[in-house]
Scaffold this motif. Structure first.
Motif, PDB file in Angstrom:
ATOM      1  N   MET A 163       0.848  -1.186   0.000  1.00  0.00           N
ATOM      2  CA  MET A 163       0.000   0.000   0.000  1.00  0.00           C
ATOM      3  C   MET A 163       0.884   1.236   0.000  1.00  0.00           C
ATOM      4  O   MET A 163       1.888   1.294   0.710  1.00  0.00           O
ATOM      5  N   ASP A 164       0.537   2.236  -0.824  1.00  0.00           N
ATOM      6  CA  ASP A 164       1.302   3.460  -0.866  1.00  0.00           C
ATOM      7  C   ASP A 164       1.162   4.229   0.443  1.00  0.00           C
ATOM      8  O   ASP A 164       0.093   4.298   1.049  1.00  0.00           O
ATOM      9  N   GLU A 165       2.275   4.827   0.855  1.00  0.00           N
ATOM     10  CA  GLU A 165       2.275   5.645   2.069  1.00  0.00           C
ATOM     11  C   GLU A 165       1.535   6.957   1.809  1.00  0.00           C
ATOM     12  O   GLU A 165       1.635   7.546   0.737  1.00  0.00           O
ATOM     13  N   VAL A 166       0.794   7.435   2.806  1.00  0.00           N
ATOM     14  CA  VAL A 166       0.137   8.737   2.730  1.00  0.00           C
ATOM     15  C   VAL A 166       1.086   9.784   3.303  1.00  0.00           C
ATOM     16  O   VAL A 166       1.509   9.691   4.457  1.00  0.00           O
ATOM     17  N   LYS A 167       1.423  10.760   2.482  1.00  0.00           N
ATOM     18  CA  LYS A 167       2.349  11.815   2.903  1.00  0.00           C
ATOM     19  C   LYS A 167       1.608  13.146   2.938  1.00  0.00           C
ATOM     20  O   LYS A 167       0.912  13.511   1.998  1.00  0.00           O
ATOM     21  N   ILE A 168       1.750  13.866   4.052  1.00  0.00           N
ATOM     22  CA  ILE A 168       1.178  15.204   4.155  1.00  0.00           C
ATOM     23  C   ILE A 168       2.146  16.179   3.503  1.00  0.00           C
ATOM     24  O   ILE A 168       3.271  16.375   3.984  1.00  0.00           O
ATOM     25  N   VAL A 169       1.740  16.790   2.397  1.00  0.00           N
ATOM     26  CA  VAL A 169       2.585  17.747   1.695  1.00  0.00           C
ATOM     27  C   VAL A 169       2.525  19.097   2.379  1.00  0.00           C
ATOM     28  O   VAL A 169       3.539  19.731   2.658  1.00  0.00           O
ATOM     29  N   VAL A 170       1.321  19.576   2.633  1.00  0.00           N
ATOM     30  CA  VAL A 170       1.112  20.823   3.381  1.00  0.00           C
ATOM     31  C   VAL A 170      -0.255  20.739   4.030  1.00  0.00           C
ATOM     32  O   VAL A 170      -1.192  20.161   3.470  1.00  0.00           O
ATOM     33  N   ALA A 171      -0.359  21.285   5.235  1.00  0.00           N
ATOM     34  CA  ALA A 171      -1.653  21.257   5.927  1.00  0.00           C
ATOM     35  C   ALA A 171      -1.729  22.436   6.879  1.00  0.00           C
ATOM     36  O   ALA A 171      -0.805  22.690   7.654  1.00  0.00           O
ATOM     37  N   HIS A 172      -2.808  23.196   6.782  1.00  0.00           N
ATOM     38  CA  HIS A 172      -3.101  24.258   7.738  1.00  0.00           C
ATOM     39  C   HIS A 172      -4.606  24.423   7.782  1.00  0.00           C
ATOM     40  O   HIS A 172      -5.346  23.613   7.199  1.00  0.00           O
ATOM     41  N   SER A 173      -5.080  25.442   8.483  1.00  0.00           N
ATOM     42  CA  SER A 173      -6.520  25.555   8.742  1.00  0.00           C
ATOM     43  C   SER A 173      -7.334  25.831   7.488  1.00  0.00           C
ATOM     44  O   SER A 173      -8.555  25.630   7.480  1.00  0.00           O
ATOM     45  N   GLU A 174      -6.709  26.315   6.403  1.00  0.00           N
ATOM     46  CA  GLU A 174      -7.448  26.658   5.199  1.00  0.00           C
ATOM     47  C   GLU A 174      -7.563  25.492   4.216  1.00  0.00           C
ATOM     48  O   GLU A 174      -8.576  25.339   3.548  1.00  0.00           O
ATOM     49  N   ARG A 175      -6.503  24.691   4.115  1.00  0.00           N
ATOM     50  CA  ARG A 175      -6.519  23.595   3.149  1.00  0.00           C
ATOM     51  C   ARG A 175      -5.412  22.610   3.477  1.00  0.00           C
ATOM     52  O   ARG A 175      -4.522  22.892   4.272  1.00  0.00           O
ATOM     53  N   ALA A 176      -5.461  21.449   2.820  1.00  0.00           N
ATOM     54  CA  ALA A 176      -4.423  20.433   3.012  1.00  0.00           C
ATOM     55  C   ALA A 176      -4.191  19.710   1.690  1.00  0.00           C
ATOM     56  O   ALA A 176      -5.112  19.569   0.872  1.00  0.00           O
ATOM     57  N   THR A 177      -2.950  19.274   1.491  1.00  0.00           N
ATOM     58  CA  THR A 177      -2.608  18.473   0.320  1.00  0.00           C
ATOM     59  C   THR A 177      -1.913  17.208   0.784  1.00  0.00           C
ATOM     60  O   THR A 177      -0.945  17.264   1.551  1.00  0.00           O
ATOM     61  N   LEU A 178      -2.420  16.066   0.325  1.00  0.00           N
ATOM     62  CA  LEU A 178      -1.855  14.765   0.658  1.00  0.00           C
ATOM     63  C   LEU A 178      -1.318  14.123  -0.611  1.00  0.00           C
ATOM     64  O   LEU A 178      -1.852  14.338  -1.706  1.00  0.00           O
ATOM     65  N   ARG A 179      -0.273  13.301  -0.464  1.00  0.00           N
ATOM     66  CA  ARG A 179       0.231  12.524  -1.596  1.00  0.00           C
ATOM     67  C   ARG A 179       0.092  11.047  -1.289  1.00  0.00           C
ATOM     68  O   ARG A 179       0.527  10.567  -0.234  1.00  0.00           O
ATOM     69  N   VAL A 180      -0.506  10.328  -2.224  1.00  0.00           N
ATOM     70  CA  VAL A 180      -0.618   8.880  -2.125  1.00  0.00           C
ATOM     71  C   VAL A 180      -0.066   8.316  -3.426  1.00  0.00           C
ATOM     72  O   VAL A 180      -0.713   8.372  -4.479  1.00  0.00           O
ATOM     73  N   GLY A 181       1.152   7.789  -3.388  1.00  0.00           N
ATOM     74  CA  GLY A 181       1.797   7.325  -4.612  1.00  0.00           C
ATOM     75  C   GLY A 181       2.010   8.491  -5.562  1.00  0.00           C
ATOM     76  O   GLY A 181       2.637   9.496  -5.208  1.00  0.00           O
ATOM     77  N   ASP A 182       1.472   8.373  -6.772  1.00  0.00           N
ATOM     78  CA  ASP A 182       1.607   9.429  -7.775  1.00  0.00           C
ATOM     79  C   ASP A 182       0.364  10.305  -7.874  1.00  0.00           C
ATOM     80  O   ASP A 182       0.168  11.003  -8.870  1.00  0.00           O
ATOM     81  N   VAL A 183      -0.463  10.261  -6.831  1.00  0.00           N
ATOM     82  CA  VAL A 183      -1.689  11.057  -6.815  1.00  0.00           C
ATOM     83  C   VAL A 183      -1.636  12.056  -5.667  1.00  0.00           C
ATOM     84  O   VAL A 183      -1.264  11.712  -4.541  1.00  0.00           O
ATOM     85  N   PHE A 184      -1.993  13.307  -5.970  1.00  0.00           N
ATOM     86  CA  PHE A 184      -2.102  14.342  -4.958  1.00  0.00           C
ATOM     87  C   PHE A 184      -3.576  14.624  -4.695  1.00  0.00           C
ATOM     88  O   PHE A 184      -4.355  14.802  -5.640  1.00  0.00           O
ATOM     89  N   LEU A 185      -3.957  14.649  -3.432  1.00  0.00           N
ATOM     90  CA  LEU A 185      -5.320  14.944  -3.032  1.00  0.00           C
ATOM     91  C   LEU A 185      -5.335  16.300  -2.349  1.00  0.00           C
ATOM     92  O   LEU A 185      -4.748  16.480  -1.277  1.00  0.00           O
TER      93      LEU A 185
END
Length: 250
Positions: free
Chosen positions: A1-23
């Motif tokens: 299973m691909d690791e979930v990486k927090i790229v940036v996170a604060h009170s306004e928004r967050a970006t997660l990376r799962v493999g080659d997909v950014f959420l």
């Protein structure tokens, strides 16, 4: 299973990376709408949109690597910086969008915001008064009439990817602040903290620009950013970051 990486996170928004997909998770649908519209319209490489289900936007990773990050020396070649400058010029020459972006705020609104922020920086003891005063003087040159261009609005170097072999731009990410705006705001944001690469960027950009205005945007963006960054868990005092940019104008 691909690791979930927090790229940036604060009170306004967050970006997660799962493999080659950014959420990208953002409850402000105006920002997400602006991002989707901009990526569909701009004549420069952007990430592929995989799916969208509010409040989440899924995009594919772009190939290549960023030119660097604020506060860290860039190892990218002069040709890569010039290639980025050429891509920025292509963006700025594109047909104007309907939306007004972050780089397109009205001068009265921006001046009021800047003056209020300068007062808070001193009142809260975050920065010395002489440092704020000097940079407020420098920032005034940015508050002038400008010709609208299609701007990215948050063109940090970490948002521009290049191929390590060809030095060509492979993708520009994070378009939520895009819209009509001041082209020199983009150039200043892109070279913030990397003043030594400005000439290389302008070689690729291929147009005369007012350097005093770019210097002014460095001061203005830093003055507006310091308190927000500190309140959201980022270190504006780190070497090479916003406070050092302000000190360089003294």
């Amino acid at each position: 299973m691909d690791e979930v990486k927090i790229v940036v996170a604060h009170s306004e928004r967050a970006t997660l990376r799962v493999g080659d997909v950014f959420l990208k998770v953002d409850t402000d649908q105006v920002r997400i709408d602006a991002e989707v519209e901009a990526m569909a319209a701009v004549p420069v490489p952007t990430p592929e949109i995989l799916w969208r289900k509010p409040p989440v936007l899924a995009i594919a990773a772009v190939p290549g690597a960023t030119l660097g990050r604020l506060g860290e020396p860039s190892t990218a070649s002069p040709a890569a910086w010039a290639s980025a400058g050429a891509a920025i010029r292509t963006l700025h020459d594109a047909p104007l969008p309907v939306r007004v972006g972050r780089a397109g705020r009205g001068l009265d609104e921006l001046r009021a915001e800047l003056d209020g922020e300068c007062e808070l920086l001193v009142a809260k003891g975050l920065l010395p008064a002489d440092l704020v005063t000097r940079n407020r003087q420098v920032a005034e040159a940015a508050l002038r009439p400008w010709t609208p261009a299609f701007t990215h609005g948050d063109l940090q170097i970490a948002h521009v990817f290049v191929d390590g072999d060809s030095d060509e731009v492979t993708g520009i990410i994070d378009w939520s602040e895009a819209g009509r705006g001041d082209a020199l705001y983009d150039l200043a944001t892109f070279t913030l903290g990397h003043e030594e690469h400005l000439d290389e960027v302008l070689v690729g950009y291929g147009a005369d620009v007012d350097l005093d205005v770019i210097h002014a945007w460095w001061s203005l963006r830093s003055l507006l950013g310091v308190r927000w960054l500190l309140e959201h868990g980022f270190d504006a005092f780190a070497p090479g970051c916003e406070v050092d940019v302000l000190k360089s104008r003294m």
